[in-house]
Design a protein around this motif. Sequence first.
Motif, PDB file in Angstrom:
ATOM      1  N   GLY A 120      41.513  -8.629 -46.881  1.00 25.57           N
ATOM      2  CA  GLY A 120      40.329  -8.329 -47.661  1.00 25.57           C
ATOM      3  C   GLY A 120      39.806  -6.914 -47.581  1.00 25.57           C
ATOM      4  O   GLY A 120      38.621  -6.715 -47.764  1.00 25.57           O
ATOM      5  N   SER A 121      40.631  -5.943 -47.285  1.00 25.94           N
ATOM      6  CA  SER A 121      40.134  -4.577 -47.261  1.00 25.94           C
ATOM      7  C   SER A 121      39.715  -4.155 -48.669  1.00 25.94           C
ATOM      8  O   SER A 121      40.157  -4.716 -49.673  1.00 25.94           O
ATOM      9  CB  SER A 121      41.209  -3.622 -46.728  1.00 25.94           C
ATOM     10  OG  SER A 121      42.180  -3.378 -47.723  1.00 25.94           O
ATOM     11  N   ALA A 122      38.835  -3.158 -48.723  1.00 27.56           N
ATOM     12  CA  ALA A 122      38.363  -2.661 -50.019  1.00 27.56           C
ATOM     13  C   ALA A 122      39.528  -2.112 -50.831  1.00 27.56           C
ATOM     14  O   ALA A 122      39.594  -2.299 -52.052  1.00 27.56           O
ATOM     15  CB  ALA A 122      37.306  -1.586 -49.805  1.00 27.56           C
ATOM     16  N   THR A 123      40.476  -1.454 -50.184  1.00 26.44           N
ATOM     17  CA  THR A 123      41.627  -0.895 -50.884  1.00 26.44           C
ATOM     18  C   THR A 123      42.488  -2.002 -51.468  1.00 26.44           C
ATOM     19  O   THR A 123      42.933  -1.915 -52.613  1.00 26.44           O
ATOM     20  CB  THR A 123      42.463  -0.014 -49.925  1.00 26.44           C
ATOM     21  OG1 THR A 123      41.606   0.975 -49.365  1.00 26.44           O
ATOM     22  CG2 THR A 123      43.602   0.658 -50.638  1.00 26.44           C
ATOM     23  N   ALA A 124      42.719  -3.057 -50.703  1.00 23.23           N
ATOM     24  CA  ALA A 124      43.510  -4.178 -51.211  1.00 23.23           C
ATOM     25  C   ALA A 124      42.807  -4.835 -52.392  1.00 23.23           C
ATOM     26  O   ALA A 124      43.456  -5.244 -53.359  1.00 23.23           O
ATOM     27  CB  ALA A 124      43.767  -5.195 -50.100  1.00 23.23           C
ATOM     28  N   ALA A 125      41.486  -4.905 -52.351  1.00 27.44           N
ATOM     29  CA  ALA A 125      40.734  -5.495 -53.465  1.00 27.44           C
ATOM     30  C   ALA A 125      40.898  -4.666 -54.729  1.00 27.44           C
ATOM     31  O   ALA A 125      41.057  -5.217 -55.827  1.00 27.44           O
ATOM     32  CB  ALA A 125      39.258  -5.631 -53.095  1.00 27.44           C
ATOM     33  N   LEU A 126      40.876  -3.336 -54.598  1.00 25.11           N
ATOM     34  CA  LEU A 126      41.097  -2.473 -55.765  1.00 25.11           C
ATOM     35  C   LEU A 126      42.506  -2.665 -56.312  1.00 25.11           C
ATOM     36  O   LEU A 126      42.711  -2.760 -57.527  1.00 25.11           O
ATOM     37  CB  LEU A 126      40.870  -1.006 -55.408  1.00 25.11           C
ATOM     38  CG  LEU A 126      39.435  -0.571 -55.165  1.00 25.11           C
ATOM     39  CD1 LEU A 126      39.395   0.866 -54.656  1.00 25.11           C
ATOM     40  CD2 LEU A 126      38.596  -0.717 -56.414  1.00 25.11           C
ATOM     41  N   SER A 127      43.482  -2.726 -55.425  1.00 25.74           N
ATOM     42  CA  SER A 127      44.865  -2.942 -55.844  1.00 25.74           C
ATOM     43  C   SER A 127      45.008  -4.273 -56.574  1.00 25.74           C
ATOM     44  O   SER A 127      45.687  -4.365 -57.602  1.00 25.74           O
ATOM     45  CB  SER A 127      45.792  -2.893 -54.624  1.00 25.74           C
ATOM     46  OG  SER A 127      47.127  -3.091 -55.004  1.00 25.74           O
ATOM     47  N   ASP A 128      44.353  -5.295 -56.051  1.00 26.17           N
ATOM     48  CA  ASP A 128      44.401  -6.613 -56.698  1.00 26.17           C
ATOM     49  C   ASP A 128      43.805  -6.563 -58.104  1.00 26.17           C
ATOM     50  O   ASP A 128      44.288  -7.226 -59.019  1.00 26.17           O
ATOM     51  CB  ASP A 128      43.663  -7.657 -55.861  1.00 26.17           C
ATOM     52  CG  ASP A 128      44.420  -8.028 -54.591  1.00 26.17           C
ATOM     53  OD1 ASP A 128      45.640  -7.749 -54.508  1.00 26.17           O
ATOM     54  OD2 ASP A 128      43.777  -8.595 -53.680  1.00 26.17           O
ATOM     55  N   ARG A 129      42.748  -5.772 -58.283  1.00 25.25           N
ATOM     56  CA  ARG A 129      42.138  -5.642 -59.610  1.00 25.25           C
ATOM     57  C   ARG A 129      43.109  -5.012 -60.600  1.00 25.25           C
ATOM     58  O   ARG A 129      43.178  -5.436 -61.762  1.00 25.25           O
ATOM     59  CB  ARG A 129      40.855  -4.812 -59.518  1.00 25.25           C
ATOM     60  CG  ARG A 129      39.700  -5.571 -58.883  1.00 25.25           C
ATOM     61  CD  ARG A 129      38.504  -4.706 -58.552  1.00 25.25           C
ATOM     62  NE  ARG A 129      38.053  -3.872 -59.659  1.00 25.25           N
ATOM     63  CZ  ARG A 129      37.207  -2.854 -59.504  1.00 25.25           C
ATOM     64  NH1 ARG A 129      36.728  -2.557 -58.309  1.00 25.25           N
ATOM     65  NH2 ARG A 129      36.833  -2.146 -60.543  1.00 25.25           N
ATOM     66  N   VAL A 130      43.873  -4.020 -60.167  1.00 31.95           N
ATOM     67  CA  VAL A 130      44.874  -3.394 -61.039  1.00 31.95           C
ATOM     68  C   VAL A 130      45.939  -4.424 -61.400  1.00 31.95           C
ATOM     69  O   VAL A 130      46.295  -4.587 -62.572  1.00 31.95           O
ATOM     70  CB  VAL A 130      45.525  -2.165 -60.367  1.00 31.95           C
ATOM     71  CG1 VAL A 130      46.725  -1.676 -61.162  1.00 31.95           C
ATOM     72  CG2 VAL A 130      44.507  -1.051 -60.204  1.00 31.95           C
ATOM     73  N   GLN A 131      46.441  -5.136 -60.397  1.00 36.30           N
ATOM     74  CA  GLN A 131      47.495  -6.121 -60.651  1.00 36.30           C
ATOM     75  C   GLN A 131      47.002  -7.226 -61.580  1.00 36.30           C
ATOM     76  O   GLN A 131      47.724  -7.671 -62.468  1.00 36.30           O
ATOM     77  CB  GLN A 131      48.005  -6.706 -59.325  1.00 36.30           C
ATOM     78  CG  GLN A 131      48.732  -5.701 -58.453  1.00 36.30           C
ATOM     79  CD  GLN A 131      49.940  -5.078 -59.124  1.00 36.30           C
ATOM     80  OE1 GLN A 131      50.577  -5.657 -59.994  1.00 36.30           O
ATOM     81  NE2 GLN A 131      50.256  -3.851 -58.731  1.00 36.30           N
ATOM     82  N   HIS A 132      45.769  -7.665 -61.406  1.00 33.42           N
ATOM     83  CA  HIS A 132      45.200  -8.693 -62.287  1.00 33.42           C
ATOM     84  C   HIS A 132      45.153  -8.186 -63.731  1.00 33.42           C
ATOM     85  O   HIS A 132      45.512  -8.918 -64.664  1.00 33.42           O
ATOM     86  CB  HIS A 132      43.804  -9.092 -61.810  1.00 33.42           C
ATOM     87  CG  HIS A 132      43.109 -10.019 -62.754  1.00 33.42           C
ATOM     88  ND1 HIS A 132      43.438 -11.361 -62.850  1.00 33.42           N
ATOM     89  CD2 HIS A 132      42.135  -9.804 -63.674  1.00 33.42           C
ATOM     90  CE1 HIS A 132      42.686 -11.922 -63.784  1.00 33.42           C
ATOM     91  NE2 HIS A 132      41.889 -10.998 -64.297  1.00 33.42           N
TER      92      HIS A 132
END
Length: 191
Positions: A120-132
């Motif tokens: 749940g890091s902030a960076t992983a959340a941003l990456s997940d938003r791109v992938q979504h």
Amino acid sequence: MTERSGRERRRPANDGPRAAARNRAALIAAAREICAEQGLEAPLSAIARRAGVGQGVLYRHFPDRASLVSAVLEENVRQVEQAAEARDAALPGLLGVLTWHLAESAAFIGLLHADRTGGGSATAALSDRVQHSLRTHLPPGHPLSAEDLELAVAMVSAAVVGPTREDRQRRALAAWRLLGVEVGPVRPFDG
């Protein structure tokens, strides 16, 4: 008229709080450009100078380098999401916007390689938003699955190296071509 009063008269009016949003946007744009040219350790003074503000203004908006980089990454992700939400959005166009950000922002490349095991890091959340954003526009029957698309983005982003934006863009497009993925015009999302 003295020299000092002439200088004071030429000084632009202080817009106060109205200038804050404009200064913040200028700092983010300048940080993206300077870091693309000089790397993530570029002097903050160069970023402030490019934005046309003093270092005090930079530090009022971004108390440290990490907060400035985070703001650039957030803006990059927001543009990919806006492109995905556009009425005529399609995967090739989204990949064109993504490729533009890859060529422009070394930090964005790191974002796409975010370690998801950290929980749940902030960076992983941003990456997940791109992938979504990308997955939602993966057409039925596309040769890539959602997992393959994520891997393709990681592979392309790893190939984005070179001293100039043009070199990085050329390598990204070559990597997409080798993967057999159609990419639309490489450009920022402009609404």
